[in-house]
Design a protein around this motif. Structure first.
Motif, PDB file in Angstrom:
ATOM      1  N   LEU A 255       0.812  -1.220   0.000  1.00 37.64           N
ATOM      2  CA  LEU A 255       0.000   0.000   0.000  1.00 37.64           C
ATOM      3  C   LEU A 255       0.843   1.266   0.000  1.00 37.64           C
ATOM      4  N   ASP A 256       2.130   1.138   0.259  1.00 37.72           N
ATOM      5  CA  ASP A 256       2.991   2.289   0.561  1.00 37.72           C
ATOM      6  C   ASP A 256       2.907   3.445  -0.425  1.00 37.72           C
ATOM      7  N   ASP A 257       2.780   3.180  -1.741  1.00 36.76           N
ATOM      8  CA  ASP A 257       2.846   4.263  -2.723  1.00 36.76           C
ATOM      9  C   ASP A 257       1.469   4.738  -3.190  1.00 36.76           C
ATOM     10  N   LEU A 258       0.400   4.333  -2.544  1.00 34.34           N
ATOM     11  CA  LEU A 258      -0.951   4.705  -2.954  1.00 34.34           C
ATOM     12  C   LEU A 258      -1.221   6.172  -2.645  1.00 34.34           C
ATOM     13  N   GLY A 259      -1.599   6.937  -3.664  1.00 42.49           N
ATOM     14  CA  GLY A 259      -1.865   8.369  -3.515  1.00 42.49           C
ATOM     15  C   GLY A 259      -2.954   8.642  -2.508  1.00 42.49           C
ATOM     16  N   GLY A 260      -2.675   9.517  -1.554  1.00 39.36           N
ATOM     17  CA  GLY A 260      -3.642   9.932  -0.555  1.00 39.36           C
ATOM     18  C   GLY A 260      -3.758   9.020   0.651  1.00 39.36           C
ATOM     19  N   LEU A 261      -3.017   7.908   0.638  1.00 42.42           N
ATOM     20  CA  LEU A 261      -3.143   6.951   1.729  1.00 42.42           C
ATOM     21  C   LEU A 261      -2.548   7.493   3.028  1.00 42.42           C
ATOM     22  N   ILE A 262      -3.300   7.320   4.098  1.00 42.70           N
ATOM     23  CA  ILE A 262      -2.831   7.637   5.440  1.00 42.70           C
ATOM     24  C   ILE A 262      -2.915   6.340   6.241  1.00 42.70           C
ATOM     25  N   ILE A 263      -1.823   5.990   6.913  1.00 44.95           N
ATOM     26  CA  ILE A 263      -1.791   4.779   7.744  1.00 44.95           C
ATOM     27  C   ILE A 263      -1.510   5.197   9.179  1.00 44.95           C
ATOM     28  N   ARG A 264      -2.290   4.634  10.077  1.00 44.41           N
ATOM     29  CA  ARG A 264      -2.102   4.923  11.487  1.00 44.41           C
ATOM     30  C   ARG A 264      -1.917   3.602  12.226  1.00 44.41           C
ATOM     31  N   LYS A 265      -0.894   3.537  13.049  1.00 42.67           N
ATOM     32  CA  LYS A 265      -0.637   2.362  13.888  1.00 42.67           C
ATOM     33  C   LYS A 265      -0.388   2.835  15.305  1.00 42.67           C
ATOM     34  N   ASN A 266      -1.028   2.163  16.243  1.00 41.89           N
ATOM     35  CA  ASN A 266      -0.893   2.499  17.662  1.00 41.89           C
ATOM     36  C   ASN A 266      -1.187   3.972  17.933  1.00 41.89           C
ATOM     37  N   GLY A 267      -2.191   4.500  17.222  1.00 47.58           N
ATOM     38  CA  GLY A 267      -2.615   5.871  17.451  1.00 47.58           C
ATOM     39  C   GLY A 267      -1.752   6.937  16.812  1.00 47.58           C
ATOM     40  N   LYS A 268      -0.724   6.545  16.046  1.00 44.87           N
ATOM     41  CA  LYS A 268       0.166   7.520  15.419  1.00 44.87           C
ATOM     42  C   LYS A 268       0.174   7.324  13.907  1.00 44.87           C
ATOM     43  N   ILE A 269       0.194   8.431  13.168  1.00 44.11           N
ATOM     44  CA  ILE A 269       0.263   8.360  11.708  1.00 44.11           C
ATOM     45  C   ILE A 269       1.670   7.947  11.321  1.00 44.11           C
ATOM     46  N   THR A 270       1.761   6.829  10.587  1.00 44.74           N
ATOM     47  CA  THR A 270       3.059   6.312  10.156  1.00 44.74           C
ATOM     48  C   THR A 270       3.321   6.582   8.680  1.00 44.74           C
ATOM     49  N   ARG A 271       2.289   6.907   7.922  1.00 48.75           N
ATOM     50  CA  ARG A 271       2.445   7.240   6.508  1.00 48.75           C
ATOM     51  C   ARG A 271       1.345   8.202   6.131  1.00 48.75           C
TER      52      ARG A 271
END
Length: 183
Positions: free
Chosen positions: A27-43
């Motif tokens: 998923l890393d290069d998907l435009g507009g993607l936001i990833i959150r883990k353990n309450g923190k935005i990682t991407r």
């Protein structure tokens, strides 16, 4: 507490996101993607922007949602005439979500979409949900001219109207279009 979100134009990004999840693809290069883990935005990838918004199909929400409650409660259907905003208001998120440049829809397509919804659902109450409906002023006037040419019985309202871009012709076109509310 969502793990994933899409910022920006989601029509293509959400389909791509679902396909990648289904097929266990990165998923890393998907435009507009936001990833959150353990309450923190990682991407937080830059948003994907649809440059030709007229290429998008009409939403046809009435094929997927029972709109009888909209009719019953006289709740408006949302219509967007453009995406993006060139204004730089400190309090507004439209620039972040939709970009700093206007991407204008063809006024005839907007009128066609409204006409299609009226004919297919009987709903004639619409709200323009643009950040600022009347900027650029010429585009707003052209939208109203295209709507007025359809000779539909409408009940219209605006979510955002900038008082710095109002003239007598706009007011006249709005009156002819049957605007009932300006927020």
């Amino acid at each position: 507490d969502l793990e994933f979100a899409i910022c920006g134009d989601g029509e293509a990004a959400m389909v791509e996101f679902a396909d990648r999840l289904k097929n266990n693809l990165p998923l890393d290069d998907l435009g507009g993607l936001i990833i959150r883990k353990n309450g923190k935005i990682t991407r937080e990838n830059p948003p994907h922007r649809v440059t030709d918004i007229d290429s998008l199909p009409f939403p046809r929400q009435h094929h997927f949602i029972d709109l009888k409650h909209y009719r019953k409660l006289r709740t408006p259907i949302q219509i967007q005439t453009k995406r993006g905003c060139e204004l730089k208001c400190a309090y507004c998120t439209y620039n972040t979500v939709e970009g700093h440049e206007y991407r204008l829809r063809d006024p005839r397509k907007i009128a066609d979409e409204i006409e299609m919804i009226v004919k297919e659902t009987g709903i004639n109450h619409f709200e323009f949900s643009d950040s600022t409906f009347n900027i650029p002023l010429d585009h707003a006037k052209n939208v109203l001219r295209a709507i007025n040419a359809k000779k539909l019985d409408l009940n219209l309202q605006i979510m955002g109207l900038n008082p710095g871009a109002v003239d007598e012709e706009l007011i006249s076109l709005m009156k002819e279009s049957n605007f009932k509310e300006i927020q």
